[in-house]
Design an enzyme around this catalytic site. Structure first.
Site, PDB file in Angstrom:
ATOM      1  N   GLU A  41     -14.039  -2.848   7.002  1.00 16.33           N
ATOM      2  CA  GLU A  41     -12.976  -2.175   6.237  1.00 16.33           C
ATOM      3  C   GLU A  41     -11.622  -2.294   6.921  1.00 16.33           C
ATOM      4  O   GLU A  41     -10.598  -2.472   6.253  1.00 16.33           O
ATOM      5  CB  GLU A  41     -13.327  -0.701   6.009  1.00 16.33           C
ATOM      6  CG  GLU A  41     -14.503  -0.476   5.059  1.00 16.33           C
ATOM      7  CD  GLU A  41     -14.260  -1.045   3.660  1.00 16.33           C
ATOM      8  OE1 GLU A  41     -13.095  -1.305   3.295  1.00 16.33           O
ATOM      9  OE2 GLU A  41     -15.243  -1.241   2.927  1.00 16.33           O
ATOM     10  N   THR A  47      -5.941  -7.750   3.559  1.00 13.74           N
ATOM     11  CA  THR A  47      -6.410  -9.081   3.945  1.00 13.74           C
ATOM     12  C   THR A  47      -7.514  -9.539   3.001  1.00 13.74           C
ATOM     13  O   THR A  47      -8.371  -8.754   2.615  1.00 13.74           O
ATOM     14  CB  THR A  47      -6.941  -9.047   5.401  1.00 13.74           C
ATOM     15  OG1 THR A  47      -5.966  -8.429   6.242  1.00 13.74           O
ATOM     16  CG2 THR A  47      -7.224 -10.445   5.907  1.00 13.74           C
ATOM     17  N   GLY A  85      -3.447 -10.934  11.854  1.00 11.12           N
ATOM     18  CA  GLY A  85      -2.246 -10.171  11.532  1.00 11.12           C
ATOM     19  C   GLY A  85      -2.419  -8.667  11.648  1.00 11.12           C
ATOM     20  O   GLY A  85      -3.534  -8.177  11.873  1.00 11.12           O
ATOM     21  N   TYR A  86      -1.326  -7.935  11.494  1.00  9.73           N
ATOM     22  CA  TYR A  86      -1.328  -6.472  11.663  1.00  9.73           C
ATOM     23  C   TYR A  86      -2.147  -6.100  12.897  1.00  9.73           C
ATOM     24  O   TYR A  86      -3.181  -5.443  12.806  1.00  9.73           O
ATOM     25  CB  TYR A  86      -1.872  -5.789  10.413  1.00  9.73           C
ATOM     26  CG  TYR A  86      -0.922  -5.789   9.234  1.00  9.73           C
ATOM     27  CD1 TYR A  86       0.447  -5.649   9.417  1.00  9.73           C
ATOM     28  CD2 TYR A  86      -1.392  -5.921   7.940  1.00  9.73           C
ATOM     29  CE1 TYR A  86       1.328  -5.644   8.343  1.00  9.73           C
ATOM     30  CE2 TYR A  86      -0.518  -5.921   6.855  1.00  9.73           C
ATOM     31  CZ  TYR A  86       0.836  -5.787   7.067  1.00  9.73           C
ATOM     32  OH  TYR A  86       1.693  -5.784   6.002  1.00  9.73           O
ATOM     33  N   TYR A 124      -8.010   5.777   2.615  1.00  5.45           N
ATOM     34  CA  TYR A 124      -8.863   4.762   1.999  1.00  5.45           C
ATOM     35  C   TYR A 124     -10.101   4.470   2.857  1.00  5.45           C
ATOM     36  O   TYR A 124     -11.241   4.539   2.375  1.00  5.45           O
ATOM     37  CB  TYR A 124      -8.113   3.440   1.745  1.00  5.45           C
ATOM     38  CG  TYR A 124      -9.111   2.326   1.541  1.00  5.45           C
ATOM     39  CD1 TYR A 124      -9.836   2.258   0.347  1.00  5.45           C
ATOM     40  CD2 TYR A 124      -9.442   1.445   2.580  1.00  5.45           C
ATOM     41  CE1 TYR A 124     -10.833   1.306   0.180  1.00  5.45           C
ATOM     42  CE2 TYR A 124     -10.430   0.491   2.412  1.00  5.45           C
ATOM     43  CZ  TYR A 124     -11.126   0.432   1.213  1.00  5.45           C
ATOM     44  OH  TYR A 124     -12.127  -0.478   1.061  1.00  5.45           O
ATOM     45  N   ASP A 142      -8.181   1.858  -2.862  1.00  9.12           N
ATOM     46  CA  ASP A 142      -7.401   0.730  -2.362  1.00  9.12           C
ATOM     47  C   ASP A 142      -6.633   0.116  -3.538  1.00  9.12           C
ATOM     48  O   ASP A 142      -6.591   0.680  -4.629  1.00  9.12           O
ATOM     49  CB  ASP A 142      -8.328  -0.294  -1.703  1.00  9.12           C
ATOM     50  CG  ASP A 142      -9.243  -0.936  -2.735  1.00  9.12           C
ATOM     51  OD1 ASP A 142      -9.414  -0.362  -3.823  1.00  9.12           O
ATOM     52  OD2 ASP A 142      -9.782  -2.020  -2.446  1.00  9.12           O
TER      53      ASP A 142
END
Length: 357
Positions: A41, A47, A85-86, A124, A142
């Site tokens: 998750e 993504t 990423g992130y 979420y 989401d």
DNA sequence: CAGACGTGGCC
DNA sequence: TGGCCAAGTCT
């Protein structure tokens, strides 16, 4: 919400029967282990599924349990996240694993209220873990859920506004199947990525077409309502490509902000310079790395890299130097052959391709 | 609340 | 090719 109890029951039955037959077989659906659910998750936040698959497999192989992740060196975790990423997700995921093993003694919190206290877990993800791993009747709202329910009920609220979540939360709590909440949530996601996808949906053939108010009104593409994002701001940089017989100079980025803890060539934000001349850049570079180097423009090519909210325009400045001490500012000389030992963001890989060879 | 925070796919 | 989108969270 104007659905009768019978209609709600029919919706659950229809949705779950479809999910049982047509639901996607995904690696993280093999079991309901809370650690597996959490890792998947977090990776899936903003993504795509296909992007996540190889990362998920490698990550679980390297960190098979929450305890193993909690004890791992942070640099290894970040390296496993490289390219996803992130990157704060990686740091927060490890912190959550540490919270579970240390603060909870390895016993997982099972309610959304408790799960949301873990690092990197918002409403979420808390709902997803609570429903999928622990069978709690919690919504997992989401982008898919927003889109699916906005269409089913022609909800006009702007889903980019935080207050709108409450509208959907209240609605979904009435609809969610109390016997199979995890499957209900995942079925909504599958619906949202197939018949009820954002682009080129096929609402007419959706298993819940009979429940779809937007289809009946011929307004499918009007939902969900969302305001547009602002375009990325252009930020010009100098990227310093400084090499010695010890390799290239890389610096570890700060613990917070863009590309936190990742390794890159030193960067100078050109708007921070007083004059933005080559001499000014050299002086700033000397201050930054504690050593004077003779930087020259390496051609006129500008490397562009666009993030969600910024577009970096990087001009390469190159210098050859005899190796000097770089440890005091977190620098490191790295041979090109050893770049793959460090966690490098995509923009840095782009710079390497342009600057080296 | 608004803005920060990555990347790859698609047209 | 540049803009938009995709299983959000934190500050």
């Amino acid at each position: 919400m104007d659905w009768s109890a019978d209609k709600i029951e029919a919706f659950r039955k229809t949705l779950l029967a479809w999910y049982d037959q047509e639901g996607r077989a995904l690696p993280w659906r093999v079991d309901h282990d809370p650690y597996h659910v959490m890792v998947s998750e977090i990776m899936l936040q903003q993504t795509q599924v296909e992007t996540v698959k190889p990362y998920y497999a490698r990550f679980l192989k390297q960190f098979p349990t929450a305890a193993a992740l909690a004890d791992a060196p942070e640099a290894l975790v970040l390296k496993a996240w490289e390219g996803l990423g992130y990157y704060s997700r990686a740091r927060n995921l490890q912190r959550a694993a540490q919270q579970i093993t240390q603060e909870h003694g390895g016993v997982w919190p099972q309610t959304a209220d408790e799960l949301v206290k873990l690092a990197g877990i918002g409403p979420y993800t808390a709902g997803a873990i609570a429903s999928i791993a622990f069978n709690q009747p919690e919504p997992a709202i989401d982008g898919n859920a927003f889109r699916v329910f906005a269409r089913l009920f022609c909800i006009e609220d702007d889903i980019t506004l935080p207050k709108t979540r409450r509208v959907f939360d209240t609605l979904i709590r009435q609809l969610i199947d109390p016997d199979r909440p995890g499957d209900f949530n995942q079925a909504i996601m599958d619906l949202g990525s197939t018949y009820m996808r954002a682009k080129d949906p096929d609402a007419a053939h959706s298993p819940v077409a009979a429940f779809d108010a937007s289809l009946a009104a011929n307004r499918v593409l009007d939902f969900p309502v969302k305001t547009k994002k602002k375009p990325p701001v252009v930020v010009p940089y100098y990227a310093l490509v400084i090499y010695s017989d010890q390799g290239y100079l890389l610096v570890k980025r700060p613990k917070t902000g863009m590309l936190a803890n990742m390794w890159m060539f030193p960067l100078i934000k050109r708007t921070d310079l007083t004059a933005d001349t080559l001499d000014d850049a050299r002086a700033t570079a000397a201050k930054m790395i504690g050593h004077a180097v003779y930087l020259t423009a390496a051609g006129t090519q500008v490397v562009k890299h666009t993030f969600t909210h910024q577009q970096w325009q990087l001009t390469l400045l190159t210098a050859e130097a005899s190796a000097f001490d770089v440890t005091d500012f977190g620098g490191r000389w790295v041979q090109a052959a050893n770049f793959d030992e460090l966690a490098l963001p995509t923009v840095q890989k782009k710079l390497i391709r342009v600057a080296i060879k």
